[in-house]
Design a protein around this motif. Structure first.
Motif, PDB file in Angstrom:
ATOM      1  N   GLY A   1     -27.525  51.905 -33.734  1.00 20.70           N
ATOM      2  CA  GLY A   1     -28.662  52.641 -33.208  1.00 20.70           C
ATOM      3  C   GLY A   1     -28.780  53.985 -33.896  1.00 20.70           C
ATOM      4  O   GLY A   1     -27.949  54.871 -33.710  1.00 20.70           O
ATOM      5  N   LEU A   2     -29.809  54.154 -34.727  1.00 18.10           N
ATOM      6  CA  LEU A   2     -29.969  55.371 -35.520  1.00 18.10           C
ATOM      7  C   LEU A   2     -30.587  56.509 -34.727  1.00 18.10           C
ATOM      8  O   LEU A   2     -30.177  57.669 -34.873  1.00 18.10           O
TER       9      LEU A   2
ATOM     10  N   GLY B   1     -13.746  61.034 -47.730  1.00 15.40           N
ATOM     11  CA  GLY B   1     -13.322  59.647 -47.876  1.00 15.40           C
ATOM     12  C   GLY B   1     -13.839  58.721 -46.800  1.00 15.40           C
ATOM     13  O   GLY B   1     -13.630  57.504 -46.863  1.00 15.40           O
ATOM     14  N   ALA B   2     -14.535  59.255 -45.811  1.00 17.62           N
ATOM     15  CA  ALA B   2     -15.051  58.439 -44.704  1.00 17.62           C
ATOM     16  C   ALA B   2     -16.236  57.584 -45.164  1.00 17.62           C
ATOM     17  O   ALA B   2     -16.946  57.943 -46.105  1.00 17.62           O
ATOM     18  N   ARG B   3     -16.414  56.472 -44.468  1.00 14.96           N
ATOM     19  CA  ARG B   3     -17.567  55.606 -44.725  1.00 14.96           C
ATOM     20  C   ARG B   3     -18.197  55.267 -43.381  1.00 14.96           C
ATOM     21  O   ARG B   3     -17.516  54.790 -42.477  1.00 14.96           O
ATOM     22  N   ILE B   4     -19.500  55.492 -43.280  1.00 13.28           N
ATOM     23  CA  ILE B   4     -20.218  55.253 -42.032  1.00 13.28           C
ATOM     24  C   ILE B   4     -21.281  54.192 -42.273  1.00 13.28           C
ATOM     25  O   ILE B   4     -22.107  54.325 -43.191  1.00 13.28           O
ATOM     26  N   VAL B   5     -21.245  53.137 -41.503  1.00 14.26           N
ATOM     27  CA  VAL B   5     -22.265  52.086 -41.535  1.00 14.26           C
ATOM     28  C   VAL B   5     -23.189  52.301 -40.354  1.00 14.26           C
ATOM     29  O   VAL B   5     -22.733  52.390 -39.209  1.00 14.26           O
ATOM     30  N   VAL B   6     -24.488  52.396 -40.609  1.00 16.29           N
ATOM     31  CA  VAL B   6     -25.482  52.589 -39.558  1.00 16.29           C
ATOM     32  C   VAL B   6     -26.326  51.327 -39.463  1.00 16.29           C
ATOM     33  O   VAL B   6     -26.966  50.927 -40.438  1.00 16.29           O
ATOM     34  N   ALA B   7     -26.314  50.677 -38.306  1.00 21.01           N
ATOM     35  CA  ALA B   7     -27.110  49.473 -38.083  1.00 21.01           C
ATOM     36  C   ALA B   7     -28.285  49.815 -37.177  1.00 21.01           C
ATOM     37  O   ALA B   7     -28.093  50.297 -36.054  1.00 21.01           O
ATOM     38  N   GLU B   8     -29.489  49.587 -37.656  1.00 21.30           N
ATOM     39  CA  GLU B   8     -30.702  49.881 -36.888  1.00 21.30           C
ATOM     40  C   GLU B   8     -31.643  48.689 -36.968  1.00 21.30           C
ATOM     41  O   GLU B   8     -32.017  48.236 -38.053  1.00 21.30           O
TER      42      GLU B   8
ATOM     43  N   ALA C   1     -13.803  53.296 -35.502  1.00 20.63           N
ATOM     44  CA  ALA C   1     -14.617  53.663 -34.343  1.00 20.63           C
ATOM     45  C   ALA C   1     -15.957  52.944 -34.428  1.00 20.63           C
ATOM     46  O   ALA C   1     -16.511  52.765 -35.520  1.00 20.63           O
ATOM     47  N   ILE C   2     -16.460  52.541 -33.262  1.00 19.72           N
ATOM     48  CA  ILE C   2     -17.793  51.951 -33.140  1.00 19.72           C
ATOM     49  C   ILE C   2     -18.542  52.745 -32.082  1.00 19.72           C
ATOM     50  O   ILE C   2     -18.064  52.892 -30.955  1.00 19.72           O
ATOM     51  N   LEU C   3     -19.710  53.258 -32.439  1.00 19.98           N
ATOM     52  CA  LEU C   3     -20.533  54.034 -31.522  1.00 19.98           C
ATOM     53  C   LEU C   3     -21.831  53.281 -31.293  1.00 19.98           C
ATOM     54  O   LEU C   3     -22.628  53.108 -32.227  1.00 19.98           O
ATOM     55  N   LEU C   4     -22.039  52.812 -30.066  1.00 19.44           N
ATOM     56  CA  LEU C   4     -23.232  52.022 -29.746  1.00 19.44           C
ATOM     57  C   LEU C   4     -24.185  52.830 -28.885  1.00 19.44           C
ATOM     58  O   LEU C   4     -23.872  53.189 -27.751  1.00 19.44           O
ATOM     59  N   ASP C   5     -25.352  53.120 -29.441  1.00 16.30           N
ATOM     60  CA  ASP C   5     -26.430  53.776 -28.698  1.00 16.30           C
ATOM     61  C   ASP C   5     -27.663  52.907 -28.884  1.00 16.30           C
ATOM     62  O   ASP C   5     -28.580  53.247 -29.634  1.00 16.30           O
ATOM     63  N   VAL C   6     -27.644  51.787 -28.215  1.00 19.79           N
ATOM     64  CA  VAL C   6     -28.662  50.758 -28.413  1.00 19.79           C
ATOM     65  C   VAL C   6     -29.411  50.521 -27.117  1.00 19.79           C
ATOM     66  O   VAL C   6     -28.800  50.216 -26.084  1.00 19.79           O
ATOM     67  N   ASP C   7     -30.729  50.692 -27.176  1.00 22.58           N
ATOM     68  CA  ASP C   7     -31.582  50.437 -26.025  1.00 22.58           C
ATOM     69  C   ASP C   7     -31.225  51.393 -24.892  1.00 22.58           C
ATOM     70  O   ASP C   7     -31.021  52.581 -25.115  1.00 22.58           O
ATOM     71  N   ASN C   8     -31.079  50.857 -23.679  1.00 23.70           N
ATOM     72  CA  ASN C   8     -30.806  51.689 -22.509  1.00 23.70           C
ATOM     73  C   ASN C   8     -29.353  51.577 -22.059  1.00 23.70           C
ATOM     74  O   ASN C   8     -29.013  51.973 -20.959  1.00 23.70           O
ATOM     75  N   GLY C   9     -28.506  50.999 -22.924  1.00 27.43           N
ATOM     76  CA  GLY C   9     -27.128  50.768 -22.538  1.00 27.43           C
ATOM     77  C   GLY C   9     -26.962  49.358 -22.001  1.00 27.43           C
ATOM     78  O   GLY C   9     -27.735  48.453 -22.342  1.00 27.43           O
ATOM     79  N   PRO C  10     -25.960  49.132 -21.165  1.00 28.02           N
ATOM     80  CA  PRO C  10     -25.683  47.786 -20.655  1.00 28.02           C
ATOM     81  C   PRO C  10     -26.854  47.110 -19.951  1.00 28.02           C
ATOM     82  O   PRO C  10     -26.883  45.888 -19.839  1.00 28.02           O
ATOM     83  N   LYS C  11     -27.831  47.880 -19.490  1.00 31.89           N
ATOM     84  CA  LYS C  11     -29.038  47.293 -18.914  1.00 31.89           C
ATOM     85  C   LYS C  11     -30.184  47.528 -19.886  1.00 31.89           C
ATOM     86  O   LYS C  11     -30.912  48.505 -19.811  1.00 31.89           O
TER      87      LYS C  11
END
Length: 241
Positions: A68-69, A85-92, A138-148
């Protein structure tokens, strides 16, 4: 009060109309007429990065997945905490959001997508997790409204038992999953614990110390202790006499 000005609009398959609107210095993203996020309320996004990267040092080649971008604040906070040296993958999932972050929205978070440490995947973060097992610190999920979920029914699959298991398996040992939510969910905590996470809840404010409280599920992958019986069970069977 000044009216909202439509800056961009796009039709996204299986989602509907997505509108980027502006009033003075504030931007909002609306999906099918509902406000999904505001650029003035990103305190919890910053807190996500802090919680997810708490055990990562700037001099290690950490790998982080951001699902979630949004307006790019979470990605920027991760970049600011980690080293070269970090690598960040952003999935949107919504390609217009990526396009707008490369254009009109780029100044909001100091153009995080221009950082060479960032790779953008225009697609489902769930598929990224299924393809890359044991890949992320680490995985950071900010997708939609959360679990609902509210904007896309397919997002529900991120928060069911299978989705939680995919997140667990996509993390390295001692990895951290942080999930943004509009509110708490005891059922979701139970799922996280069921697959082996140790869970802590945080309630950061949407804007600094002000605004509504959001919920962060901070789930750490706890290494399984070796069974005391494992050594005896691994002994070869005695020969029959």
């Amino acid at each position: 009060m000044k009216p909202w000005e439509t800056v961009e609009r796009a039709q996204v398959p299986d989602v509907g109309e997505v509108v980027l609107a502006r009033r003075d210095e504030e931007y909002v993203l609306r999906v099918r007429g509902q406000t999904l996020m505001s650029s003035r309320q990103h305190g919890s996004e910053m807190a996500m990065a802090e919680a997810g990267c708490a055990n990562l040092s700037a001099d290690t080649p950490a790998r982080v997945l951001v699902g979630g971008l949004g307006f790019g604040f979470t990605v920027r906070a991760v970049l600011d905490r980690l080293g070269p040296g970090a690598r960040i993958v952003v999935a949107e999932l919504m390609s217009p959001v990526v396009e707008w972050n490369r254009g009109v929205l780029a100044p909001l978070a100091n153009a995080p997508l221009e950082d060479p440490r960032v790779t953008v995947v225009e697609g489902d973060v769930g598929k990224v997790m299924r393809r890359q097992q044991g890949a992320f610190d680490a995985i950071l999920l900010d997708v939609d409204n959360g679990p609902k979920a509210m904007t896309h029914p397919d997002n529900d699959s991120l928060y069911d038992l299978a989705g939680v298991s995919h997140a667990f398996n996509s993390l390295r040992s001692n990895g951290t999953l942080v999930v943004w939510s509009a509110g708490p969910s005891a059922a979701y905590v139970k799922l996280l614990e069921e697959v082996g996470f140790s869970v802590q809840l945080l309630h950061p404010s949407a804007h600094g110390t002000k605004g509504p409280k959001h919920t962060l599920f901070v789930a750490r992958r706890v290494p399984k202790a070796k069974s005391s019986s494992s050594s005896s069970s691994s002994r070869p069977p005695s020969r029959k006499r």
